[in-house]
Write an enzyme that holds these catalytic residues in place. Structure first.
Site, PDB file in Angstrom:
ATOM      1  N   SER A   1       2.760   2.412  -2.574  1.00 34.34           N
ATOM      2  CA  SER A   1       2.979   3.004  -3.897  1.00 34.34           C
ATOM      3  C   SER A   1       1.941   2.464  -4.867  1.00 34.34           C
ATOM      4  CB  SER A   1       4.386   2.684  -4.420  1.00 34.34           C
ATOM      5  OG  SER A   1       4.535   1.289  -4.647  1.00 34.34           O
TER       6      SER A   1
ATOM      7  N   TYR B   1       5.947 -14.268 -13.972  1.00 32.58           N
ATOM      8  CA  TYR B   1       4.874 -13.395 -13.468  1.00 32.58           C
ATOM      9  C   TYR B   1       3.503 -13.976 -13.812  1.00 32.58           C
ATOM     10  CZ  TYR B   1       1.829  -9.294 -13.123  1.00 32.58           C
ATOM     11  OH  TYR B   1       0.817  -8.437 -12.819  1.00 32.58           O
TER      12      TYR B   1
ATOM     13  N   GLY C   1      -1.766   0.104  -4.824  1.00 26.88           N
ATOM     14  CA  GLY C   1      -2.046  -0.100  -3.406  1.00 26.88           C
ATOM     15  C   GLY C   1      -2.245   1.196  -2.659  1.00 26.88           C
TER      16      GLY C   1
ATOM     17  N   ALA D   1       0.800  -1.226   0.000  1.00 25.85           N
ATOM     18  CA  ALA D   1       0.000   0.000   0.000  1.00 25.85           C
ATOM     19  C   ALA D   1       0.832   1.276   0.000  1.00 25.85           C
ATOM     20  CB  ALA D   1      -0.945   0.006   1.206  1.00 25.85           C
TER      21      ALA D   1
END
Length: 293
Positions: free
Chosen positions: A29, A180, A32, A27
């Site tokens: 950056s 990913y 978030g 949270a």
């Protein structure tokens, strides 16, 4: 205030003020941080997770200055033991939790050919994007149950590739982007695996792809020119939260539309194999109590 910001603000209209707090991982950056701000604007007490104490304090101060309620929580999610400890600490300090947003993640990286490992020796994207959310969700099941109508929202991706059960740590022919997408496939499959069981506890579990290539550090680090904004992604996540509040569970959202994840993420055999692999990988962090899906 621009048009996108107004859309995010309006998405909270008519929503009741929540009684239990929301934990947002990653949270400090990007998405978030924007989501933490939006939830605070809706009246949520926001538990701000980050790795850096200074950045965490900065976000908490920002939310409090705007009239919100926020508390900082530090943990490096590349350590599953630290992730489990985060869950235990949140559960001890907040016996009722209304919302868990598994947002923290690692992208393809600057060099997609370079395989990175977590503090536990797991492939980094698998560890942070998938194993950590599993461990944290397990650890917080009790306070989520106590809230009565809580939600788990997993921040996924439209890019999904099945995990290779013979090479779950991706040691052969490594590619950062595929690592990913494998981690995001696993996160979607986890969503569908636990949704029915958690529904018995009054917990709704959903997964959302917020937007394509948002203007975040993760995207720019990969050398990709952003296609969309964090504000657009935030609006999509809030839409998924609203859907969950109306009872939706076991759903995958592509931005603000109900959609279908990779077909194998719904396959019972795939889910069983992934669950078995995951149980073995997270067992050292979860201790004697073992996994509780």
């Amino acid at each position: 205030m621009n048009r996108q910001e107004r859309r995010v603000e309006r998405s909270g209209e008519g929503q009741p003020r929540p009684d239990a707090p929301a934990l947002v991982t990653g949270a400090t950056s990007g998405l978030g941080r924007s989501l933490a701000r939006a939830l605070a604007d809706r009246g949520w007490t926001v538990l701000v997770h980050g790795r850096d104490e200074g950045r965490c304090a900065e976000v908490v101060d920002e939310l409090r200055a705007a009239g919100g309620t926020a508390h900082p929580y530090l943990a490096d999610l590349s350590s599953l033991r630290e992730t489990a400890e985060l869950g235990r600490k949140v559960a001890a300090e907040h016996p009722s939790l209304g919302l868990l947003v598994n947002n923290a993640g690692v992208g393809a990286g600057r060099d997609s050919r370079r395989r990175e490992v977590s503090r536990d020796g797991h492939e980094l994207r698998l560890a942070v994007n998938y194993l950590a959310p599993v461990v944290l969700t397990h650890a917080l099941r009790s306070p989520l149950r106590a809230a009565g109508s809580a939600q788990v929202l997993n921040i996924g991706s439209i890019g999904q590739s099945p995990v290779d059960p013979e090479d779950v740590q991706f040691t052969r022919r490594y590619d950062g982007m595929e690592a990913y997408t494998r981690s995001k496939f696993a996160l979607a499959a986890f969503t569908f695996t636990i949704a029915e069981e958690y529904a018995a506890d009054g917990i709704r579990v959903n997964c959302v792809h917020p937007a394509n290539y948002m203007d975040t550090t993760m995207v720019t680090e990969a050398g990709v020119r952003p296609w969309s904004s964090v504000a657009e992604g935030t609006a999509a996540v809030l839409h998924a939260v609203d859907e969950g509040a109306r009872g939706a569970s076991g759903q995958y959202y592509n931005e603000s539309r109900r959609a279908k994840a990779h077909r194998l993420a719904y396959d019972a055999g795939t889910q069983r194999r992934l669950t078995s692999l995951t149980d073995r990988l997270i067992a050292p962090a979860e201790g004697a109590s073992g996994p509780s899906w």
